[in-house]
Structures are given as structure tokens and as C-alpha cells.
Design an enzyme around this catalytic site. Structure first.
Site, short mmCIF file in Angstrom:
data_model
loop_
_atom_site.label_atom_id
_atom_site.label_comp_id
_atom_site.label_asym_id
_atom_site.label_seq_id
_atom_site.Cartn_x
_atom_site.Cartn_y
_atom_site.Cartn_z
N LYS A 14 0.83 -1.21 0.00
CA LYS A 14 0.00 0.00 0.00
C LYS A 14 0.87 1.27 0.00
CE LYS A 14 -2.43 -0.59 3.86
NZ LYS A 14 -1.96 -1.80 4.50
N ARG A 89 -10.51 1.14 7.70
CA ARG A 89 -10.05 -0.17 8.17
C ARG A 89 -11.24 -1.03 8.61
NH1 ARG A 89 -4.40 0.41 8.10
NH2 ARG A 89 -3.39 -1.15 9.38
N ARG A 128 11.02 -6.72 6.43
CA ARG A 128 10.88 -5.34 5.94
C ARG A 128 11.63 -4.32 6.79
NH1 ARG A 128 4.96 -2.86 4.80
NH2 ARG A 128 4.71 -2.89 7.06
N ARG A 163 10.10 -1.23 11.65
CA ARG A 163 8.93 -0.84 12.45
C ARG A 163 8.75 -1.83 13.61
NH1 ARG A 163 4.01 0.26 8.35
NH2 ARG A 163 2.99 -0.93 10.00
N ARG A 174 -2.25 -8.70 13.10
CA ARG A 174 -2.66 -7.72 12.08
C ARG A 174 -3.42 -8.41 10.95
NH1 ARG A 174 2.83 -4.94 10.82
NH2 ARG A 174 1.72 -3.70 9.29
#
Ligand code: AMP
Length: 217
Positions: A14, A89, A128, A163, A174
Site C-alpha cells: 500500500k 479499516r 521489511r 517498524r 494484524r
């Protein structure tokens, strides 16, 4: 003014696609995750509360997210368009967005669903990391996406960070939250949603998005 929603599970790209869209179409990127992380950085009592909750992978209260969103829309009201990344969301947020847009004589023009399976998403998340300065995203577990120098951005030489919520345990929550709260939005937007296969590489995904959005003005 255009309003484009990117609807996707964690790690579907995204953020990366939003940046490409904004550069090409001159739109403003609205990431509620980024807005919340900015609050966290301020280290206010609200920021500390948000940090703890975001680290679990659960959603933040709608009222907090909506306030941040309204402020951002107000700041950028003369823009050519907005890309909503990570918002809405859940159904409640989608209804509130409809209301806000209606009040501004505006509407949602496109909903792009970036489809990605659980295993691919997990591998993308666990490796990531991103640049602290330019936001470029890398993945230490995928050969083609590793930075040339460990911990350093290829593009601007700044340091990379991971993160707090990019770990396997938080990822699981998540993804579950996504399945339960966010995925039902595909049905909510069934008349306008368009699906893009997000397992493909970044440029191919962006080509598919461009074919939906059309030529930039
Ligand atoms: P993201 O950067 O979009 O992956 O979001 C990171 C975290 O911020 C999520 O796991 C949530 O805890 C929180 N968050 C981001 N956007 C929203 C939203 N629209 N509603 C509630 N929580 C959000």
C-alpha cells in the site's frame, strides 16, 4: 478532486504503491498509520497509548483516527486528489468517510483491492525495513530487495529502521484483524472495487493500477 482507496492486507505494498501514484498523478498520500506514528513520535500521553496498542497489531479507536484524518484533509484541501492508505479499516470508518466526503460534495472514485496471500505477506513483513529519511522500503529476506550496504539506504545513504510492529507475532494479529474488520469492505464497496494481484513485482502492480486510474492529466 479524486478520492482513491487502497484496500489491502499488511505488506501488500500500500505504502509503495501510494507513493508511485502520488508522484504520477500529483495526489496527496493519506496514510492513517503514518499519521498515528507521527503522534507516537511526539511522545505525548496519547502517543504512548497509541504506541502500546499499535505494537499489538490491533486497531486504534475510530474517533482518534477520524480526527487525524479530518485535520489532514483540512490541511490539504486544495489537492487534485487523495490516496487513502490503510483507511478505512472497518465498516464504521467507511461510513464516516462517506459522510465526510458528502459534506464536501465529493465521493470515492476508485477502490483498489491489492490481493495478497498470508504466507507471502508474512515473508514480506518479517524482513521489511525502511529508510528513516526518504521512506524507501527494503527487505532483508528477499534477495532482489536487500539494501547494498546493511542498514543503509541505497538512495540517500540514511540509516534504515524496522517498524516495531513488523514481527511475526504482531503480523499474525494484524492479518487476523484485517480478515475480520477490513476484508468485509470488499463487499461494502462491491460496486466500485477492482482487484489487483499484489504478488507481482512493484512495477507490474503499478501498471495494473495505472490501467485502472487512466492516464495522468
Ligand atoms: P499501517 O501503517 O497502515 O500498517 O498501520 C499500522 C497500525 O496503525 C495498525 O496495525 C493499527 O494499529 C494502526 N492503524 C492504522 N490505520 C488505522 C485505521 N484506519 N484505524 C485504526 N487503526 C489504524
Amino acid at each position: 478532486m479524486k478520492n482513491i482507496i487502497l484496500l489491502a492486507p499488511p505488506a501488500a505494498g500500500k505504502g509503495t504503491q501510494s507513493k508511485l501514484i502520488c508522484d504520477t498523478y500529483n495526489f496527496i498520500h493519506i496514510s492513517t498509520g503514518d499519521l498515528l506514528r507521527e503522534e507516537v513520535k511526539k511522545e505525548t500521553s496519547l502517543g504512548l497509548e497509541l504506541k502500546a496498542k499499535m505494537e499489538t497489531g490491533k486497531l486504534i479507536e475510530d474517533s482518534i483516527v477520524i480526527d487525524l484524518l479530518k485535520n489532514k484533509l483540512e490541511e490539504c484541501k486544495n489537492s487534485d486528489g487523495f490516496i487513502y492508505d490503510g483507511f478505512p479499516r472497518n465498516i464504521k470508518q467507511a461510513e464516516l468517510l462517506d459522510e465526510i466526503l458528502r459534506e464536501n460534495n465529493s465521493k470515492i472514485d476508485e477502490v483498489i483491492y491489492l490481493d495478497l496471500d498470508y504466507e507471502t505477506a508474512k515473508n514480506r513483513i518479517v524482513g521489511r525495513c525502511s529508510c528513516t529519511k526518504c521512506g524507501e522500503v527494503y527487505n532483508t529476506l528477499i534477495d532482489m530487495q536487500k539494501p547494498k550496504k546493511d542498514g543503509i539506504c541505497d538512495k540517500c545513504n540514511s540509516s534504515l529502521y524496522k517498524r516495531n510492529d513488523d514481527n511475526e507475532e504482531t503480523f499474525k494479529t494484524r492479518f487476523e484483524v484485517y480478515e475480520k474488520e477490513t476484508k468485509p469492505l470488499i463487499k461494502y464497496y462491491e460496486n466500485i472495487v477492482k482487484k489487483v494481484d499484489s504478488t507481482k513485482d512493484t512495477n507490474m502492480v503499478f501498471e495494473d493500477i495505472k490501467s485502472i486510474l487512466g492516464e495522468p492529466k
